[in-house]
Design an enzyme around this catalytic site. Structure first.
Site, PDB file in Angstrom:
ATOM      1  N   LYS A  29       0.847  -1.207   0.000  1.00  0.00           N
ATOM      2  CA  LYS A  29       0.000   0.000   0.000  1.00  0.00           C
ATOM      3  C   LYS A  29       0.872   1.242   0.000  1.00  0.00           C
ATOM      4  O   LYS A  29       2.052   1.191   0.397  1.00  0.00           O
ATOM      5  CB  LYS A  29      -0.946   0.028   1.198  1.00  0.00           C
ATOM      6  CG  LYS A  29      -0.277  -0.008   2.594  1.00  0.00           C
ATOM      7  CD  LYS A  29       0.236   1.313   3.126  1.00  0.00           C
ATOM      8  CE  LYS A  29       0.903   1.194   4.500  1.00  0.00           C
ATOM      9  NZ  LYS A  29       1.817   2.285   4.851  1.00  0.00           N
ATOM     10  N   GLY A  55       7.576   1.683   4.459  1.00  0.00           N
ATOM     11  CA  GLY A  55       6.277   2.366   4.542  1.00  0.00           C
ATOM     12  C   GLY A  55       5.284   1.822   3.536  1.00  0.00           C
ATOM     13  O   GLY A  55       4.262   2.450   3.257  1.00  0.00           O
ATOM     14  N   LEU A  56       5.570   0.638   2.984  1.00  0.00           N
ATOM     15  CA  LEU A  56       4.677   0.034   1.982  1.00  0.00           C
ATOM     16  C   LEU A  56       3.881  -1.136   2.565  1.00  0.00           C
ATOM     17  O   LEU A  56       3.099  -1.775   1.858  1.00  0.00           O
ATOM     18  CB  LEU A  56       5.505  -0.457   0.775  1.00  0.00           C
ATOM     19  CG  LEU A  56       6.309   0.622   0.042  1.00  0.00           C
ATOM     20  CD1 LEU A  56       7.206  -0.004  -1.026  1.00  0.00           C
ATOM     21  CD2 LEU A  56       5.374   1.645  -0.610  1.00  0.00           C
ATOM     22  N   ALA A  57       4.094  -1.426   3.839  1.00  0.00           N
ATOM     23  CA  ALA A  57       3.367  -2.478   4.575  1.00  0.00           C
ATOM     24  C   ALA A  57       3.519  -3.860   3.938  1.00  0.00           C
ATOM     25  O   ALA A  57       2.579  -4.658   3.957  1.00  0.00           O
ATOM     26  CB  ALA A  57       1.891  -2.111   4.725  1.00  0.00           C
ATOM     27  N   GLY A  58       4.702  -4.124   3.410  1.00  0.00           N
ATOM     28  CA  GLY A  58       4.947  -5.441   2.817  1.00  0.00           C
ATOM     29  C   GLY A  58       4.735  -6.555   3.833  1.00  0.00           C
ATOM     30  O   GLY A  58       4.067  -7.555   3.540  1.00  0.00           O
ATOM     31  N   GLY A  59       5.266  -6.390   5.044  1.00  0.00           N
ATOM     32  CA  GLY A  59       5.134  -7.415   6.087  1.00  0.00           C
ATOM     33  C   GLY A  59       3.688  -7.581   6.524  1.00  0.00           C
ATOM     34  O   GLY A  59       3.220  -8.706   6.763  1.00  0.00           O
ATOM     35  N   SER A  60       2.955  -6.480   6.619  1.00  0.00           N
ATOM     36  CA  SER A  60       1.538  -6.560   7.008  1.00  0.00           C
ATOM     37  C   SER A  60       0.729  -7.254   5.916  1.00  0.00           C
ATOM     38  O   SER A  60      -0.172  -8.056   6.207  1.00  0.00           O
ATOM     39  CB  SER A  60       0.970  -5.156   7.244  1.00  0.00           C
ATOM     40  OG  SER A  60       1.647  -4.543   8.309  1.00  0.00           O
ATOM     41  N   ASP A 104      -1.646  -2.386  10.277  1.00  0.00           N
ATOM     42  CA  ASP A 104      -1.944  -2.225   8.843  1.00  0.00           C
ATOM     43  C   ASP A 104      -2.536  -3.486   8.211  1.00  0.00           C
ATOM     44  O   ASP A 104      -2.854  -3.494   7.026  1.00  0.00           O
ATOM     45  CB  ASP A 104      -0.644  -1.912   8.065  1.00  0.00           C
ATOM     46  CG  ASP A 104      -0.140  -0.509   8.344  1.00  0.00           C
ATOM     47  OD1 ASP A 104      -0.911   0.312   8.849  1.00  0.00           O
ATOM     48  OD2 ASP A 104       1.040  -0.254   8.030  1.00  0.00           O
TER      49      ASP A 104
HETATM   50  O1  C5P Z   1       1.128  -2.010  14.626  1.00  0.00           O
HETATM   51  P1  C5P Z   1       2.483  -2.016  14.020  1.00  0.00           P
HETATM   52  O2  C5P Z   1       3.283  -3.243  14.384  1.00  0.00           O
HETATM   53  O3  C5P Z   1       2.495  -1.745  12.560  1.00  0.00           O
HETATM   54  O4  C5P Z   1       3.228  -0.787  14.685  1.00  0.00           O
HETATM   55  C1  C5P Z   1       4.622  -0.670  14.758  1.00  0.00           C
HETATM   56  C2  C5P Z   1       4.961   0.441  15.734  1.00  0.00           C
HETATM   57  O5  C5P Z   1       4.580   1.720  15.191  1.00  0.00           O
HETATM   58  C3  C5P Z   1       4.250   0.356  17.055  1.00  0.00           C
HETATM   59  O6  C5P Z   1       4.938  -0.437  17.964  1.00  0.00           O
HETATM   60  C4  C5P Z   1       4.204   1.802  17.495  1.00  0.00           C
HETATM   61  O7  C5P Z   1       5.446   2.199  18.048  1.00  0.00           O
HETATM   62  C5  C5P Z   1       4.035   2.552  16.192  1.00  0.00           C
HETATM   63  N1  C5P Z   1       2.613   2.849  15.889  1.00  0.00           N
HETATM   64  C6  C5P Z   1       1.966   3.831  16.615  1.00  0.00           C
HETATM   65  N2  C5P Z   1       0.657   4.110  16.327  1.00  0.00           N
HETATM   66  C7  C5P Z   1       0.006   3.451  15.356  1.00  0.00           C
HETATM   67  C8  C5P Z   1       0.664   2.445  14.601  1.00  0.00           C
HETATM   68  C9  C5P Z   1       1.986   2.183  14.899  1.00  0.00           C
HETATM   69  O8  C5P Z   1       2.545   4.454  17.513  1.00  0.00           O
HETATM   70  N3  C5P Z   1      -1.272   3.755  15.094  1.00  0.00           N
END
Ligand code: C5P
Length: 297
Positions: A14, A109-114, A147
């Site tokens: 994305k 920032g492309l959310a490949g892992g998600s 994501d």
């Molecule tokens: O949820 P995800 O694993 O993608 O988030 C990675 C990190 O990014 C979180 O541990 C947090 O530090 C930060 N994050 C945040 N607020 C969000 C999404 C991510 O602070 N809404």
């Protein structure tokens, strides 16, 4: 181990066309309003049934050469965490061999892992014939990351709120084209969030959502915004330079996706993207780990 059946799925990426941070929550996450666009850049994943009860993960031969050093194949990988969460949710002990052909860069920032985690939930739900509904897959996805729900929803574009996991699809009445590039260094999402300054008047996604529904590429471009750009630029000089050089080459504004470090410039069509990509790739002032023409999908 003898595979009993196999499913192949593409695992998309994305870009964020809009990202506003509405505040910090008690659980440490940030409350967001973001507009995500699914793009044509995909990994390919295959899920093969095996007689054992364990799930294993490997890279395809060609992506092992490119990603081998940076792609974990242990339980720290979201793919295996998603598989385990699915086993626990459905109370099954079935096994699988997962193979991934990786194209989406990490820390981009492309959310490949998600996307990989969401694709794993869908692939294993099919392979193991669990029959879990979309709401059930959403429930598991939300426990794994912010994501993942966007990809479980299976829509081209959406407004995502909460910490990103509440997904409201929006109709996209245009094909969007863009050229994306990532500098040599990636960004750590938690670090970028930590660099945010507190006080800002929040913007709303209303204008860009309206433009998406109307299919007005000119208006969409005018309303692209990402609150995380300033803290990410402060952490990553190369990315900061890339934003400037992309915008100079394209003679239009360049933007960052998610928490970076991928930056992108929207174009009006595939031909314009092709030309711009060639110019960006030919520019000698910076080493890029990735440059690609993407479109909404
Ligand atoms: O949820 P995800 O694993 O993608 O988030 C990675 C990190 O990014 C979180 O541990 C947090 O530090 C930060 N994050 C945040 N607020 C969000 C999404 C991510 O602070 N809404």
């Amino acid at each position: 181990m003898r595979p009993v059946s196999e499913i192949q799925l593409s695992s998309p990426s994305k870009v964020n066309l809009f990202l506003e941070v509405l505040g910090k929550r008690d659980d440490g996450f940030h409350e967001l309003e973001t507009v995500m666009l699914r793009t044509s850049l995909c990994d390919l994943m295959s899920f093969a049934g095996v007689e054992a009860e364990s799930v294993s993960l490997r890279l395809s031969h060609s992506s092992a050469r490119a990603f081998g050093k940076t792609f974990p194949l242990d339980q720290s990988n979201l793919i295996l965490r998603a598989a385990q969460a699915l086993q626990e949710f459905a109370n099954v002990r079935r096994g699988a061999e997962i193979c991934i052909h990786k194209r989406i860069p990490a820390e981009a920032g492309l959310a490949g892992g998600s996307g990989n985690a969401a694709t794993t939930l869908k692939g294993l739900n099919q392979l193991w014939q669990l029959g879990l509904s979309k709401p059930e897959l959403h429930e598991i996805a939300a426990t794994l990351g912010s994501d993942i729900n966007f990809f479980v929803e299976d829509c081209r574009a959406a407004v995502c709120t909460g910490r990103g996991e509440i997904v409201r699809p929006v109709p996209l009445n245009a094909q969007l084209h863009l050229v994306a590039a990532r500098p040599a260094t990636g960004n750590s999402t938690p670090e970028v969030f930590r660099g945010l300054k507190n006080s800002h008047a929040p913007r709303s996604a209303g204008d860009i959502v309206h433009a998406l529904c109307r299919g007005r590429i000119d208006l969409i471009t005018r309303h692209i915004f990402n609150r995380l750009t300033a803290p990410a630029k402060a952490l990553n000089d190369e990315m900061s330079q890339l934003l400037t050089s992309l915008s100079t080459i394209a003679r239009s504004p360049a933007f960052m996706s998610g928490s970076g470090s991928t930056c992108f410039v929207p174009t009006f069509n595939a031909r314009q993207s092709r030309r711009l990509k060639a110019l960006v790739a030919a520019a000698k002032d910076q080493s890029l780990s990735f440059v690609s023409e993407l479109y909404s999908q």
